[in-house]
Design a protein around this motif. Structure first.
Motif, mmCIF file in Angstrom:
data_model
loop_
_atom_site.group_PDB
_atom_site.id
_atom_site.type_symbol
_atom_site.label_atom_id
_atom_site.label_comp_id
_atom_site.label_asym_id
_atom_site.label_seq_id
_atom_site.Cartn_x
_atom_site.Cartn_y
_atom_site.Cartn_z
ATOM 1 N N LEU A 1 52.346 51.471 37.682
ATOM 2 C CA LEU A 1 53.197 52.395 36.921
ATOM 3 C C LEU A 1 52.771 52.339 35.472
ATOM 4 O O LEU A 1 52.833 51.278 34.840
ATOM 5 C CB LEU A 1 54.673 52.024 37.059
ATOM 6 N N THR A 2 52.298 53.457 34.941
ATOM 7 C CA THR A 2 51.854 53.525 33.549
ATOM 8 C C THR A 2 52.528 54.709 32.863
ATOM 9 O O THR A 2 53.188 55.533 33.503
ATOM 10 C CB THR A 2 50.327 53.680 33.455
ATOM 11 N N THR A 3 52.340 54.783 31.557
ATOM 12 C CA THR A 3 52.838 55.917 30.777
ATOM 13 C C THR A 3 51.689 56.510 29.992
ATOM 14 O O THR A 3 50.692 55.838 29.694
ATOM 15 C CB THR A 3 53.943 55.479 29.796
ATOM 16 N N THR A 4 51.828 57.774 29.651
ATOM 17 C CA THR A 4 50.832 58.452 28.838
ATOM 18 C C THR A 4 51.470 59.678 28.201
ATOM 19 O O THR A 4 52.511 60.166 28.669
ATOM 20 C CB THR A 4 49.607 58.861 29.668
ATOM 21 N N THR A 5 50.830 60.172 27.162
ATOM 22 C CA THR A 5 51.264 61.406 26.508
ATOM 23 C C THR A 5 50.317 62.560 26.787
ATOM 24 O O THR A 5 50.593 63.673 26.357
ATOM 25 C CB THR A 5 51.363 61.191 24.990
ATOM 26 N N ASP A 6 49.220 62.306 27.467
ATOM 27 C CA ASP A 6 48.192 63.318 27.705
ATOM 28 C C ASP A 6 48.318 63.847 29.130
ATOM 29 O O ASP A 6 48.078 63.113 30.088
ATOM 30 C CB ASP A 6 46.805 62.706 27.492
ATOM 31 N N PRO A 7 48.709 65.106 29.321
ATOM 32 C CA PRO A 7 48.844 65.628 30.687
ATOM 33 C C PRO A 7 47.517 65.694 31.431
ATOM 34 O O PRO A 7 47.475 65.518 32.648
ATOM 35 C CB PRO A 7 49.459 67.015 30.476
ATOM 36 N N LYS A 8 46.422 65.952 30.734
ATOM 37 C CA LYS A 8 45.125 66.001 31.409
ATOM 38 C C LYS A 8 44.739 64.621 31.926
ATOM 39 O O LYS A 8 44.196 64.485 33.025
ATOM 40 C CB LYS A 8 44.068 66.542 30.453
ATOM 41 N N GLU A 9 45.017 63.613 31.138
ATOM 42 C CA GLU A 9 44.735 62.250 31.583
ATOM 43 C C GLU A 9 45.604 61.878 32.774
ATOM 44 O O GLU A 9 45.144 61.206 33.714
ATOM 45 C CB GLU A 9 44.967 61.281 30.427
ATOM 46 N N ALA B 1 46.818 63.954 35.072
ATOM 47 C CA ALA B 1 46.313 64.650 36.253
ATOM 48 C C ALA B 1 45.020 64.041 36.762
ATOM 49 O O ALA B 1 44.744 64.063 37.962
ATOM 50 C CB ALA B 1 46.104 66.129 35.925
ATOM 51 N N ARG B 2 44.226 63.483 35.866
ATOM 52 C CA ARG B 2 42.932 62.929 36.252
ATOM 53 C C ARG B 2 43.057 61.542 36.876
ATOM 54 O O ARG B 2 42.249 61.156 37.726
ATOM 55 C CB ARG B 2 42.018 62.868 35.026
ATOM 56 N N THR B 3 44.046 60.757 36.478
ATOM 57 C CA THR B 3 44.105 59.351 36.883
ATOM 58 C C THR B 3 45.240 59.018 37.837
ATOM 59 O O THR B 3 45.200 57.960 38.465
ATOM 60 C CB THR B 3 44.257 58.458 35.642
ATOM 61 N N ALA B 4 46.241 59.874 37.978
ATOM 62 C CA ALA B 4 47.446 59.513 38.728
ATOM 63 C C ALA B 4 47.437 60.120 40.118
ATOM 64 O O ALA B 4 46.748 61.113 40.394
ATOM 65 C CB ALA B 4 48.699 59.956 37.977
ATOM 66 N N ASP B 5 48.205 59.512 40.999
ATOM 67 C CA ASP B 5 48.521 60.091 42.299
ATOM 68 C C ASP B 5 49.832 60.865 42.251
ATOM 69 O O ASP B 5 50.027 61.799 43.026
ATOM 70 C CB ASP B 5 48.630 58.997 43.359
ATOM 71 N N ARG B 6 50.727 60.440 41.368
ATOM 72 C CA ARG B 6 52.007 61.126 41.202
ATOM 73 C C ARG B 6 52.384 61.099 39.727
ATOM 74 O O ARG B 6 52.185 60.083 39.054
ATOM 75 C CB ARG B 6 53.099 60.482 42.046
ATOM 76 N N VAL B 7 52.908 62.197 39.235
ATOM 77 C CA VAL B 7 53.240 62.360 37.827
ATOM 78 C C VAL B 7 54.735 62.627 37.710
ATOM 79 O O VAL B 7 55.257 63.567 38.329
ATOM 80 C CB VAL B 7 52.440 63.506 37.180
ATOM 81 N N VAL B 8 55.415 61.789 36.937
ATOM 82 C CA VAL B 8 56.837 61.951 36.647
ATOM 83 C C VAL B 8 56.953 62.383 35.194
ATOM 84 O O VAL B 8 56.564 61.637 34.285
ATOM 85 C CB VAL B 8 57.611 60.640 36.889
ATOM 86 N N THR B 9 57.462 63.571 34.963
ATOM 87 C CA THR B 9 57.508 64.152 33.625
ATOM 88 C C THR B 9 58.886 63.953 33.018
ATOM 89 O O THR B 9 59.904 64.268 33.640
ATOM 90 C CB THR B 9 57.173 65.650 33.672
ATOM 91 N N LEU B 10 58.909 63.438 31.787
ATOM 92 C CA LEU B 10 60.136 63.243 31.025
ATOM 93 C C LEU B 10 60.115 64.135 29.805
ATOM 94 O O LEU B 10 59.060 64.346 29.190
ATOM 95 C CB LEU B 10 60.283 61.781 30.587
ATOM 96 N N GLU B 11 61.287 64.625 29.452
ATOM 97 C CA GLU B 11 61.440 65.404 28.233
ATOM 98 C C GLU B 11 62.764 65.043 27.580
ATOM 99 O O GLU B 11 63.831 65.270 28.159
ATOM 100 C CB GLU B 11 61.396 66.907 28.514
ATOM 101 N N THR C 1 50.173 73.509 38.722
ATOM 102 C CA THR C 1 51.280 74.234 38.099
ATOM 103 C C THR C 1 51.312 74.092 36.585
ATOM 104 O O THR C 1 51.782 74.991 35.894
ATOM 105 C CB THR C 1 52.614 73.732 38.659
ATOM 106 N N ARG C 2 50.832 72.984 36.067
ATOM 107 C CA ARG C 2 50.936 72.787 34.619
ATOM 108 C C ARG C 2 49.598 72.916 33.913
ATOM 109 O O ARG C 2 49.519 73.460 32.816
ATOM 110 C CB ARG C 2 51.531 71.411 34.321
ATOM 111 N N LEU C 3 48.534 72.439 34.519
ATOM 112 C CA LEU C 3 47.219 72.497 33.885
ATOM 113 C C LEU C 3 46.436 73.644 34.505
ATOM 114 O O LEU C 3 45.653 73.462 35.433
ATOM 115 C CB LEU C 3 46.489 71.165 34.072
#
Length: 749
Positions: free
Chosen positions: A182-190, A192-202, A218-220
């Protein structure tokens, strides 16, 4: 596997909570990424998961909360920020010290250094490592106890592209071996490139929970970036040609005469601009970020009155500076589909609003299905369904294609949306219902959703803009509509090292501070003894201890107190022992180890000080000055007791006040403040009290002291009843009581 239900941070003053009702799952063998802009609440979510911050919610690591795991470091490896190690400690020494804390063999340090590629830098100081090497060391610390789960907060921040690729390759290898990442990032391209599942927070709320492929689709979205002073005219031309050629093209007008064209190519846009003499300043292919929640299920009103041309007025400036869709044409009328694919079929013109997907797999999980929220509750607590927007979609049936904006069009999730084999999650839901019942909450308001459903099985809630969510939070709620709160999250201190004595020895000998302090004490003591002998009028005992009558303590006692204060002061300044578990542990095991090492250090320093002073006096003035006093036994006991007592006072004071300076101040305050008080209290009564003490004690206990033990007891009693010994005993007793009180208080909290 990580399961998080209803994570909510505590609100501060009038501000809303940084994290509000976040629920998600991170499965074993997969890399899960928390995505969000700075301030979205990613770090707060991790701290709530690890019980480093107070709040509410449930968090399970392979079915157990973290505080129920006997050895957390063997279950969860954590990297939050930089490595909190002493800058003067070597890379290998730091890992060997952590091996003692985790209870793993010391050879494990070299193994993880080999894995992360730091074996050639094992003798480098922590303060000299670059950003990339520090990240490698942090990953080595997380992998040291061979944990099943890795939790890392923005691990690639500040790294080069090469270092980032290496880091995510390591995380992928850990996941491929069956671990949870479980990691965090601010880059959506990163993401999509490294994850199996993306949980988006706003802004502290969960807006999407998607597979990486769905997230990227849907996003990129690939787009053509166009910059032209005639952007409005070019957008109209592109839309007209797309409609004539029956092609799916979407044109979005950005700020600064910039267009984003989806579903087209640079060649087509350039040819259109050339044929109509439109000046173009920029024309490039890029991947566009559609923003948080793009492609998530958001039903909208159909607009039959819109002509099959430009939706709205072409070239109309967006309000509030937000990008606006100028026009979008999609052939093949017949049904609504999810927005996000450039080739999605729809017979109407779109206006940049994402449409509801046919299945929940296309949209992920935008809203949390925490086990404490009723399934049939209104879409937004305290707001009627007609005001809060459309309800979640359940299944792709014909009835679901009704106009979503019509009041009363809410459709409850169908039975098919529930997972057929969710017994563990059902038990968790039953547990939470029991907690609600104990709090007096009404449990008859509907069935509780089953937690633990995958994203493809859970009903989808609509993506709601932040303005709507803010209105929901600030809207007044009646007492009957308030949901039951999830259980609180308490902050607990780090567990005690599994091998505390070995840990403390490696901590004390891993840096040069102790050795330099000891050398300085010996040099100052020798010089002081020589000067005192030259001046004269100094007793022999004070000469050997290098203790002038004008000073409250000799250099050896001050040095021993400083080393004792550093034993706990360095722990709070560089909390390597509590890098992943919050505050530094102040437990009896750690205290005992530190007191033993401090006593050993004080004894060695006291013995070396007397030996060095005697040798210096012998070399300078001869044998007659360096003679041993006749009452050397009692003097030795007093001397060793003074030095060891100062070391213990430094350890206890630094542990109580969490500061090296406070520990050293307590050592100095003993002879300056406590000693005069004790002298006034016991003046003239100590000799009569100590006389015949061993004899009376033997008569009371009816036991014969072996090996002349009564002499040692009498010597110890004479030391204690002296003003200095009494002041030392009183100070140590008070500090020990304060330490125990603070420890029990933290456990109670």
């Amino acid at each position: 596997m990580i399961q998080a239900f209803g994570l909510t941070s505590n609100a501060r003053k009038a501000l809303p909570p940084a994290v509000d009702d976040v629920s998600f799952e991170a499965h074993a063998g997969r890399v899960t990424v928390l995505l969000g802009a700075p301030g979205a609440g990613k770090t707060t979510v991790l701290r709530l998961l690890l019980e480093l911050e107070q709040g509410r919610g449930l968090a399970y690591f392979r079915g157990r909360p973290l505080h129920r795991i006997a050895h957390p470091s063997r279950e969860v490896g954590v990297l939050l920020g930089d490595v909190p190690g002493h800058p003067a400690r070597t890379v290998r020494g730091h890992l060997r010290m952590l091996c003692a804390a985790a209870g793993v063999p010391v050879r494990r340090a070299d193994e993880v250094l080999e894995v992360v590629g730091l074996i050639s830098l094992r003798d480098e100081r922590l303060g000299t490592l670059s950003r990339g090497m520090d990240r490698r060391l942090g990953l080595a610390c997380a992998l040291l106890a061979d944990p099943h789960t890795l939790v890392l907060d923005d691990p690639a921040e500040g790294l080069s592209g090469r270092e980032s690729r290496w880091l995510y390759g390591m995380l992928r290898a850990h996941a491929d071996q069956g671990g949870t990442v479980l990691t965090t990032t601010t880059d959506p391209k990163e993401a999509a490139r490294t994850a199996d599942r993306v949980v988006t927070l706003e802004r502290g709320a969960l807006v999407a929970d998607q597979e990486a492929a769905d997230f990227a689709r849907t996003r990129l979205r690939p787009r053509v970036a166009v910059r032209s002073p005639h952007a409005v005219r070019l957008a109209s031309l592109l839309t007209r040609e797309a409609r004539a050629a029956q092609r799916s093209v979407e044109v979005v007008q950005e700020e600064g005469n910039r267009l984003s064209v989806y579903g087209s190519s640079c060649a087509h846009v350039g040819e259109t601009a050339y044929r109509h003499n439109v000046l173009v300043h920029q024309l490039a292919d890029e991947t566009g970020d559609m923003g948080p929640g793009a492609g998530v299920a958001t039903p909208r009103r159909t607009r039959p009155e819109a002509a099959p041309g430009i939706s709205g007025q072409a070239g109309q400036e967006p309000s509030g500076g937000e990008p606006a869709t100028v026009a979008a044409y999609e052939p093949n009328p017949g049904h609504l589909e999810a927005s996000g694919d450039a080739c999605a079929a729809n017979g109407t013109l779109r206006t940049g609003v994402a449409l509801a997907p046919h299945s929940s797999e296309e949209a992920g999980r935008p809203a949390s299905s925490a086990p404490y929220r009723p399934a049939d509750a209104p879409p937004h607590d305290g707001i009627p369904a007609s005001e809060s927007g459309p309800p979640p979609r359940a299944a792709a049936t014909a009835a679901d294609h009704q106009v979503a904006g019509t009041p009363g069009a809410a459709a409850k999730p169908s039975a098919a949306a529930r997972h057929p084999a969710a017994e563990p999650a059902a038990r968790a839901a039953s547990l939470v219902r029991g907690l609600r019942r104990s709090e007096g909450a009404d449990t008859d308001d509907g069935p509780t959703p089953i937690a633990g459903l995958s994203a493809s099985d859970s009903p989808q809630a609509p993506f709601m803009p932040f303005a709507r969510r803010s209105a929901r939070r600030s809207a007044p709620r009646s007492f009957d509509t308030l949901p039951a709160l999830p259980p609180p999250i308490s902050v607990r201190s780090a567990p005690s090292p599994l091998r505390p004595l070995r840990y403390e020895l490696r901590r004390a000998t891993g840096i040069s501070t102790g050795f330099l302090t000891g050398a300085a004490v010996l040099i100052v003591s020798a010089l002081t003894a020589v000067l005192l002998t030259r001046v004269g009028h100094t007793p022999q005992a004070r000469l050997l201890a290098a203790w002038p009558a004008e000073l409250p303590l000799p250099p050896a006692a001050l040095g021993s107190g400083l080393l004792g204060a550093l034993a706990f002061g360095d722990e709070f300044r560089h909390p390597a022992l509590a890098a992943d578990r919050g505050t530094v542990p102040r437990r009896l095991g750690v205290l005992t180890a530190k007191l033993l090492v401090a006593a050993l250090t004080g004894l060695m320093l006291a013995f070396l000080t007397v030996g060095c002073d005697a040798e210096a006096l012998y070399l300078v003035y001869g044998r007659e000055v360096a003679q041993v006093p006749a009452d050397w036994l009692s003097l030795s006991a007093s001397w060793f007791g003074l030095v060891v007592g100062c070391a213990w006072a430094g350890v206890l004071a630094a542990g109580v006040f969490r500061s090296t300076t406070a520990g050293l101040a307590a050592v100095v305050a003993m002879p300056v403040v406590v000693l005069p008080v004790v002298q006034k209290v016991v003046e003239g009564a100590s000799v009569r009290t100590a006389a015949g003490f061993s004899t009376r004690l033997r008569e009371t206990l009816l036991v014969q002291w072996p090996f002349g033990g009564d002499r040692y007891v009498a010597a110890a009693a004479r030391v204690i009843v002296q003003p200095v010994g009494g002041a030392m005993t009183l100070s140590l007793t008070a500090l020990l009581c304060a330490y125990l009180i603070t420890t029990l208080r933290s456990k109670t909290r």
